[in-house]
Design a protein around this motif. Sequence first.
Motif, PDB file in Angstrom:
ATOM      1  N   LEU A   1       0.769  -1.125   0.053  1.00 35.01           N
ATOM      2  CA  LEU A   1       0.060   0.205   0.050  1.00 35.01           C
ATOM      3  C   LEU A   1       1.017   1.217  -0.015  1.00 35.01           C
ATOM      4  O   LEU A   1       1.839   1.398   1.010  1.00 35.01           O
ATOM      5  N   LYS A   2       0.652   2.100  -0.993  1.00 36.38           N
ATOM      6  CA  LYS A   2       1.723   3.347  -0.942  1.00 36.38           C
ATOM      7  C   LYS A   2       0.810   4.619  -0.658  1.00 36.38           C
ATOM      8  O   LYS A   2      -0.056   5.243  -1.527  1.00 36.38           O
ATOM      9  N   PRO A   3       0.738   4.938   0.423  1.00 36.88           N
ATOM     10  CA  PRO A   3       0.082   6.294   0.687  1.00 36.88           C
ATOM     11  C   PRO A   3       1.168   7.358   0.474  1.00 36.88           C
ATOM     12  O   PRO A   3       2.186   7.218   0.083  1.00 36.88           O
ATOM     13  N   ASN A   4       0.470   8.510   0.560  1.00 37.34           N
ATOM     14  CA  ASN A   4       1.155   9.834   0.520  1.00 37.34           C
ATOM     15  C   ASN A   4       1.702  10.049   1.854  1.00 37.34           C
ATOM     16  O   ASN A   4       0.813  10.465   2.666  1.00 37.34           O
ATOM     17  N   LEU A   5       2.993   9.903   2.184  1.00 38.24           N
ATOM     18  CA  LEU A   5       3.566  10.445   3.770  1.00 38.24           C
ATOM     19  C   LEU A   5       4.716  11.465   3.270  1.00 38.24           C
ATOM     20  O   LEU A   5       5.830  11.131   3.490  1.00 38.24           O
ATOM     21  N   LEU A   6       4.167  12.654   2.791  1.00 38.18           N
ATOM     22  CA  LEU A   6       4.915  13.539   2.268  1.00 38.18           C
ATOM     23  C   LEU A   6       6.153  14.166   3.546  1.00 38.18           C
ATOM     24  O   LEU A   6       7.264  14.167   3.136  1.00 38.18           O
ATOM     25  N   SER A   7       5.351  14.517   4.407  1.00 36.93           N
ATOM     26  CA  SER A   7       6.358  14.919   5.840  1.00 36.93           C
ATOM     27  C   SER A   7       5.554  14.523   7.092  1.00 36.93           C
ATOM     28  O   SER A   7       4.302  13.938   7.112  1.00 36.93           O
ATOM     29  N   PRO A   8       6.309  14.565   8.094  1.00 39.57           N
ATOM     30  CA  PRO A   8       5.788  14.089   9.322  1.00 39.57           C
ATOM     31  C   PRO A   8       4.824  15.249  10.076  1.00 39.57           C
ATOM     32  O   PRO A   8       5.228  16.139  10.941  1.00 39.57           O
ATOM     33  N   ARG A   9       3.514  15.147   9.425  1.00 49.00           N
ATOM     34  CA  ARG A   9       2.386  16.031   9.760  1.00 49.00           C
ATOM     35  C   ARG A   9       1.183  15.253  10.164  1.00 49.00           C
ATOM     36  O   ARG A   9       1.038  14.279   9.705  1.00 49.00           O
ATOM     37  N   PRO A  10       0.539  15.792  11.156  1.00 51.02           N
ATOM     38  CA  PRO A  10      -0.458  15.113  11.815  1.00 51.02           C
ATOM     39  C   PRO A  10      -1.807  14.834  10.493  1.00 51.02           C
ATOM     40  O   PRO A  10      -1.890  15.825   9.638  1.00 51.02           O
ATOM     41  N   PRO A  11      -2.521  13.807  10.858  1.00 50.45           N
ATOM     42  CA  PRO A  11      -3.496  13.642   9.750  1.00 50.45           C
ATOM     43  C   PRO A  11      -4.694  14.860   9.414  1.00 50.45           C
ATOM     44  O   PRO A  11      -4.992  15.185   8.252  1.00 50.45           O
ATOM     45  N   GLU A  12      -4.843  15.507  10.320  1.00 54.41           N
ATOM     46  CA  GLU A  12      -5.815  16.650  10.239  1.00 54.41           C
ATOM     47  C   GLU A  12      -5.406  17.971   9.475  1.00 54.41           C
ATOM     48  O   GLU A  12      -6.122  18.625   9.016  1.00 54.41           O
TER      49      GLU A  12
END
Length: 408
Positions: free
Chosen positions: A69-80
């Motif tokens: 599964l390849k999500p977009n985890l661009l940078s360490p930021r909270p989901p909201e």
Amino acid sequence: MPNQESPSPIPAKRPSGTSAPLTPGYAGHVSAVNCPAYEPETVEQALLEALTPFGGIASFVREGQTVLLKPNLLSPRPPEQAVTTHPTVVAAVAKLCFAAGASRVWVGDSCAGDHSEKRLWEKTGMTAAVPAAGAELKSFTEAVKPLPVGDLTVPVPSWLEEVDVVISLPKLKTHILTVLTCALKNTYGLVVGHAKAVYHGHFPSPREISHFLVDLHQALPPALNIVDAVTVMEGDGPANGTPAHAGLLLAARDPVAIDAVASRIFGVSPAAVPLIRRAEEVGLGAADLADITVVGSGKERAATCRFRHSRALFLQKLPPSLFKLTTYLLTYRPKINQTTCVRCGVCAETCSQDAIIQRPDGTYRVEKARCILCMCCLEACPHEAVDVNSPARWLRRRRRKRREDKAV
Ligand code: SF4
Ligand code: SF4
């Protein structure tokens, strides 16, 4: 990575106006379903509905397979903050894959900038959600293998060889350089670390980087795209835009068709997006909205909801040879907010052009003539301290200063 050829219940149709034939299985069909919130049951129900027109997850995942599964985890930021794919969506897809018989479900993305993966996974909610769904987070700091893409050799994780099926889970966001980031751009996160910033130096205009991203997408084609558009990012994404509630999940095999539908959500014609245009040219899918069939409970909403696109839409029209000079003359360059900057130096390490310089007092500044406007610093900064200067902002500041001077 073996190719996944799955039977499709939707007949392939060739869009008018394209010269290249569609790849078999890419059908110009998009599923758009209502998903009003990130509650697990709501997301799981929406997911089942979204995949029904394609024959369910069983059309993509088979017994014993390893799924990435390849999500977009661009940078360490909270989901909201709507910078990254929501963990509830990732967990729901992982559960579905196990239900279809997958033996292993892996989750991975290489972020922008030199962040610790532990922090990335914790901040984005993956540390809690992924193991709870029985899946495993994969590191992009382990051994890499070379993948030929056009004239280049691109570093990707060596564990990709063990993956049978890739399911792309993009977050729907605007992008100040490429107009939007959705299915076609999401593949870029499979490239390991700093190399992503370096390729921007090789392809320093929206048109050139779009050609490269399409080549990469062809080299690593996901079997399925499921877009988290419950909360989207409007305005100047992909990191500093504004979260906005769209209440949708989108799904498609065809990455071009899903991006075309996504671009309409921002009021942008797919023809105005170089990434979509290029992908259509090489036969990756259908870009003309007239040739795309949208089905599902969110069909009306996907056709009518409108969110703000980036203010830099005109950048797409600049010819590659004039991009750097024109944007320089128009003062389009990143600007570091000295109030919110914490002097971590991540942006300077990320910049492939060495255009971010530390002053003797420890603060950072952008050397405008060196900058190629790749936006990697903006993507990498975890503190929203990098913004983009523009003529409009420059004029506003000048007017404000004149008013202040007059008042004195
Ligand atoms: S702008 Fe400041 S806070 Fe952001 S990455 Fe650069 S040094 Fe760190
Ligand atoms: S300073 Fe310019 S070249 Fe360097 S990362 Fe930022 S946008 Fe790219």
